[in-house]
Design a protein around this motif. Structure first.
Motif, PDB file in Angstrom:
ATOM      1  N   ILE A 150       0.844  -1.205   0.000  1.00 35.79           N
ATOM      2  CA  ILE A 150       0.000   0.000   0.000  1.00 35.79           C
ATOM      3  C   ILE A 150       0.876   1.250   0.000  1.00 35.79           C
ATOM      4  O   ILE A 150       0.618   2.199  -0.760  1.00 35.79           O
ATOM      5  CB  ILE A 150      -0.956  -0.020   1.217  1.00 35.79           C
ATOM      6  CG1 ILE A 150      -2.009  -1.114   1.030  1.00 35.79           C
ATOM      7  CG2 ILE A 150      -1.615   1.339   1.412  1.00 35.79           C
ATOM      8  CD1 ILE A 150      -2.853  -1.375   2.261  1.00 35.79           C
ATOM      9  N   PHE A 151       1.941   1.252   0.801  1.00 37.52           N
ATOM     10  CA  PHE A 151       2.844   2.403   0.844  1.00 37.52           C
ATOM     11  C   PHE A 151       3.496   2.619  -0.518  1.00 37.52           C
ATOM     12  O   PHE A 151       3.561   3.750  -1.009  1.00 37.52           O
ATOM     13  CB  PHE A 151       3.919   2.182   1.914  1.00 37.52           C
ATOM     14  CG  PHE A 151       4.979   3.245   1.914  1.00 37.52           C
ATOM     15  CD1 PHE A 151       4.717   4.497   2.449  1.00 37.52           C
ATOM     16  CD2 PHE A 151       6.233   2.993   1.373  1.00 37.52           C
ATOM     17  CE1 PHE A 151       5.686   5.481   2.439  1.00 37.52           C
ATOM     18  CE2 PHE A 151       7.204   3.974   1.368  1.00 37.52           C
ATOM     19  CZ  PHE A 151       6.930   5.223   1.901  1.00 37.52           C
ATOM     20  N   ASN A 152       3.955   1.541  -1.138  1.00 39.10           N
ATOM     21  CA  ASN A 152       4.578   1.659  -2.460  1.00 39.10           C
ATOM     22  C   ASN A 152       3.588   2.159  -3.505  1.00 39.10           C
ATOM     23  O   ASN A 152       3.944   2.940  -4.385  1.00 39.10           O
ATOM     24  CB  ASN A 152       5.187   0.326  -2.894  1.00 39.10           C
ATOM     25  CG  ASN A 152       6.441  -0.015  -2.124  1.00 39.10           C
ATOM     26  OD1 ASN A 152       7.055   0.850  -1.498  1.00 39.10           O
ATOM     27  ND2 ASN A 152       6.827  -1.267  -2.135  1.00 39.10           N
ATOM     28  N   SER A 153       2.340   1.719  -3.407  1.00 38.36           N
ATOM     29  CA  SER A 153       1.315   2.181  -4.346  1.00 38.36           C
ATOM     30  C   SER A 153       1.088   3.681  -4.191  1.00 38.36           C
ATOM     31  O   SER A 153       1.026   4.415  -5.187  1.00 38.36           O
ATOM     32  CB  SER A 153      -0.007   1.444  -4.116  1.00 38.36           C
ATOM     33  OG  SER A 153       0.166   0.075  -4.349  1.00 38.36           O
ATOM     34  N   TRP A 154       0.979   4.154  -2.948  1.00 38.92           N
ATOM     35  CA  TRP A 154       0.798   5.595  -2.723  1.00 38.92           C
ATOM     36  C   TRP A 154       2.021   6.375  -3.173  1.00 38.92           C
ATOM     37  O   TRP A 154       1.906   7.497  -3.678  1.00 38.92           O
ATOM     38  CB  TRP A 154       0.493   5.881  -1.253  1.00 38.92           C
ATOM     39  CG  TRP A 154      -0.939   5.629  -0.919  1.00 38.92           C
ATOM     40  CD1 TRP A 154      -1.436   4.631  -0.148  1.00 38.92           C
ATOM     41  CD2 TRP A 154      -2.069   6.381  -1.374  1.00 38.92           C
ATOM     42  NE1 TRP A 154      -2.795   4.708  -0.088  1.00 38.92           N
ATOM     43  CE2 TRP A 154      -3.222   5.776  -0.831  1.00 38.92           C
ATOM     44  CE3 TRP A 154      -2.228   7.492  -2.187  1.00 38.92           C
ATOM     45  CZ2 TRP A 154      -4.502   6.257  -1.069  1.00 38.92           C
ATOM     46  CZ3 TRP A 154      -3.498   7.972  -2.432  1.00 38.92           C
ATOM     47  CH2 TRP A 154      -4.611   7.350  -1.879  1.00 38.92           C
ATOM     48  N   LYS A 155       3.195   5.778  -3.013  1.00 44.05           N
ATOM     49  CA  LYS A 155       4.423   6.434  -3.451  1.00 44.05           C
ATOM     50  C   LYS A 155       4.411   6.593  -4.974  1.00 44.05           C
ATOM     51  O   LYS A 155       4.750   7.665  -5.490  1.00 44.05           O
ATOM     52  CB  LYS A 155       5.621   5.593  -3.002  1.00 44.05           C
ATOM     53  CG  LYS A 155       6.958   6.195  -3.272  1.00 44.05           C
ATOM     54  CD  LYS A 155       8.038   5.291  -2.690  1.00 44.05           C
ATOM     55  CE  LYS A 155       9.414   5.687  -3.143  1.00 44.05           C
ATOM     56  NZ  LYS A 155      10.431   4.761  -2.642  1.00 44.05           N
ATOM     57  N   ILE A 156       4.017   5.558  -5.689  1.00 43.24           N
ATOM     58  CA  ILE A 156       3.947   5.613  -7.150  1.00 43.24           C
ATOM     59  C   ILE A 156       2.899   6.626  -7.589  1.00 43.24           C
ATOM     60  O   ILE A 156       3.123   7.417  -8.516  1.00 43.24           O
ATOM     61  CB  ILE A 156       3.659   4.207  -7.733  1.00 43.24           C
ATOM     62  CG1 ILE A 156       4.872   3.313  -7.532  1.00 43.24           C
ATOM     63  CG2 ILE A 156       3.275   4.284  -9.196  1.00 43.24           C
ATOM     64  CD1 ILE A 156       4.624   1.854  -7.833  1.00 43.24           C
ATOM     65  N   ILE A 157       1.750   6.626  -6.923  1.00 40.32           N
ATOM     66  CA  ILE A 157       0.696   7.590  -7.261  1.00 40.32           C
ATOM     67  C   ILE A 157       1.193   9.011  -7.024  1.00 40.32           C
ATOM     68  O   ILE A 157       0.961   9.905  -7.846  1.00 40.32           O
ATOM     69  CB  ILE A 157      -0.579   7.296  -6.449  1.00 40.32           C
ATOM     70  CG1 ILE A 157      -1.227   5.998  -6.936  1.00 40.32           C
ATOM     71  CG2 ILE A 157      -1.570   8.455  -6.530  1.00 40.32           C
ATOM     72  CD1 ILE A 157      -2.338   5.481  -6.040  1.00 40.32           C
ATOM     73  N   GLY A 158       1.897   9.226  -5.922  1.00 43.56           N
ATOM     74  CA  GLY A 158       2.440  10.551  -5.625  1.00 43.56           C
ATOM     75  C   GLY A 158       3.456  10.995  -6.662  1.00 43.56           C
ATOM     76  O   GLY A 158       3.437  12.147  -7.112  1.00 43.56           O
ATOM     77  N   GLN A 159       4.325  10.077  -7.070  1.00 41.91           N
ATOM     78  CA  GLN A 159       5.318  10.412  -8.088  1.00 41.91           C
ATOM     79  C   GLN A 159       4.652  10.713  -9.422  1.00 41.91           C
ATOM     80  O   GLN A 159       5.050  11.660 -10.122  1.00 41.91           O
ATOM     81  CB  GLN A 159       6.325   9.269  -8.233  1.00 41.91           C
ATOM     82  CG  GLN A 159       7.254   9.132  -7.048  1.00 41.91           C
ATOM     83  CD  GLN A 159       8.127   7.900  -7.126  1.00 41.91           C
ATOM     84  OE1 GLN A 159       7.888   7.000  -7.913  1.00 41.91           O
ATOM     85  NE2 GLN A 159       9.153   7.847  -6.280  1.00 41.91           N
ATOM     86  N   ALA A 160       3.651   9.928  -9.782  1.00 33.68           N
ATOM     87  CA  ALA A 160       2.942  10.166 -11.047  1.00 33.68           C
ATOM     88  C   ALA A 160       2.230  11.514 -11.013  1.00 33.68           C
ATOM     89  O   ALA A 160       2.227  12.258 -12.004  1.00 33.68           O
ATOM     90  CB  ALA A 160       1.948   9.033 -11.316  1.00 33.68           C
ATOM     91  N   THR A 161       1.642  11.847  -9.880  1.00 36.56           N
ATOM     92  CA  THR A 161       0.969  13.138  -9.735  1.00 36.56           C
ATOM     93  C   THR A 161       1.970  14.279  -9.855  1.00 36.56           C
ATOM     94  O   THR A 161       1.702  15.277 -10.535  1.00 36.56           O
ATOM     95  CB  THR A 161       0.237  13.206  -8.380  1.00 36.56           C
ATOM     96  OG1 THR A 161      -0.680  12.110  -8.291  1.00 36.56           O
ATOM     97  CG2 THR A 161      -0.495  14.512  -8.210  1.00 36.56           C
ATOM     98  N   LEU A 162       3.112  14.128  -9.206  1.00 33.72           N
ATOM     99  CA  LEU A 162       4.144  15.159  -9.274  1.00 33.72           C
ATOM    100  C   LEU A 162       4.637  15.342 -10.707  1.00 33.72           C
ATOM    101  O   LEU A 162       4.776  16.484 -11.180  1.00 33.72           O
ATOM    102  CB  LEU A 162       5.309  14.788  -8.352  1.00 33.72           C
ATOM    103  CG  LEU A 162       6.457  15.786  -8.269  1.00 33.72           C
ATOM    104  CD1 LEU A 162       5.951  17.108  -7.682  1.00 33.72           C
ATOM    105  CD2 LEU A 162       7.568  15.236  -7.417  1.00 33.72           C
ATOM    106  N   ILE A 163       4.881  14.252 -11.405  1.00 37.09           N
ATOM    107  CA  ILE A 163       5.315  14.333 -12.801  1.00 37.09           C
ATOM    108  C   ILE A 163       4.251  15.014 -13.648  1.00 37.09           C
ATOM    109  O   ILE A 163       4.551  15.855 -14.501  1.00 37.09           O
ATOM    110  CB  ILE A 163       5.659  12.921 -13.340  1.00 37.09           C
ATOM    111  CG1 ILE A 163       6.941  12.422 -12.676  1.00 37.09           C
ATOM    112  CG2 ILE A 163       5.802  12.924 -14.851  1.00 37.09           C
ATOM    113  CD1 ILE A 163       7.256  10.969 -12.937  1.00 37.09           C
ATOM    114  N   SER A 164       3.002  14.676 -13.413  1.00 39.20           N
ATOM    115  CA  SER A 164       1.905  15.301 -14.164  1.00 39.20           C
ATOM    116  C   SER A 164       1.856  16.802 -13.913  1.00 39.20           C
ATOM    117  O   SER A 164       1.695  17.594 -14.851  1.00 39.20           O
ATOM    118  CB  SER A 164       0.563  14.685 -13.783  1.00 39.20           C
ATOM    119  OG  SER A 164       0.552  13.321 -14.072  1.00 39.20           O
ATOM    120  N   LEU A 165       1.984  17.202 -12.655  1.00 43.99           N
ATOM    121  CA  LEU A 165       1.952  18.632 -12.327  1.00 43.99           C
ATOM    122  C   LEU A 165       3.118  19.379 -12.961  1.00 43.99           C
ATOM    123  O   LEU A 165       2.945  20.482 -13.487  1.00 43.99           O
ATOM    124  CB  LEU A 165       1.949  18.824 -10.815  1.00 43.99           C
ATOM    125  CG  LEU A 165       0.671  18.404 -10.087  1.00 43.99           C
ATOM    126  CD1 LEU A 165       0.862  18.509  -8.585  1.00 43.99           C
ATOM    127  CD2 LEU A 165      -0.505  19.244 -10.539  1.00 43.99           C
TER     128      LEU A 165
END
Length: 133
Positions: A74-89
């Motif tokens: 779950i932590f790794n999934s949130w980490k990936i989602i956070g990184q993808a969001t940051l890249i998108s922004l």
């Protein structure tokens, strides 16, 4: 020894609850005590008791391990989602900045062309009727 007499014999299956490993261990311990009291061989009971205790410990450890693995996933999934969001922004910000630069350079070019056109028309004398004769 008096306690052993009060405990129901293993043969009374109707009232025995074996639904959990702890209850099975408890009943096996009672059987072990009864066999010792009667002077019977207890080697098989000891092996089964050891197996059940190890199995219970193993199940508890597996449960802890799986919870830990699940929380890590779950932590790794949130980490990936956070990184993808940051890249998108960052990508959106860069695209917006490029758009602003492109539109400002286009407007600067057209305004500079207009100002050059005005300067050119100011520097060249207007044609008058006298010149056309």
């Amino acid at each position: 020894m008096n306690d052993l007499k009060e405990i129901k014999l293993w043969d009374d299956w109707d009232d025995i609850n074996l639904s959990t490993p702890e209850r099975r261990i408890e009943r096996l311990e009672i059987l072990l005590c009864q066999k010792v009291h009667k002077g019977e061989d207890i080697s098989e009971c000891l092996q089964v008791l050891e197996y059940l205790k190890n199995r219970t410990t193993q199940q508890k450890l597996e449960s802890v391990f799986f919870r830990r693995v699940q929380s890590q996933v779950i932590f790794n999934s949130w980490k990936i989602i956070g990184q993808a969001t940051l890249i998108s922004l960052v990508t959106i910000s860069c695209c917006f900045a490029m758009y602003k630069i492109a539109t400002s350079s286009i407007s600067n070019n057209s305004s500079s062309e207009l100002s050059l056109g005005k300067q050119f028309s100011k520097n060249t004398p207007p044609y008058s009727k006298k010149h056309h004769r």
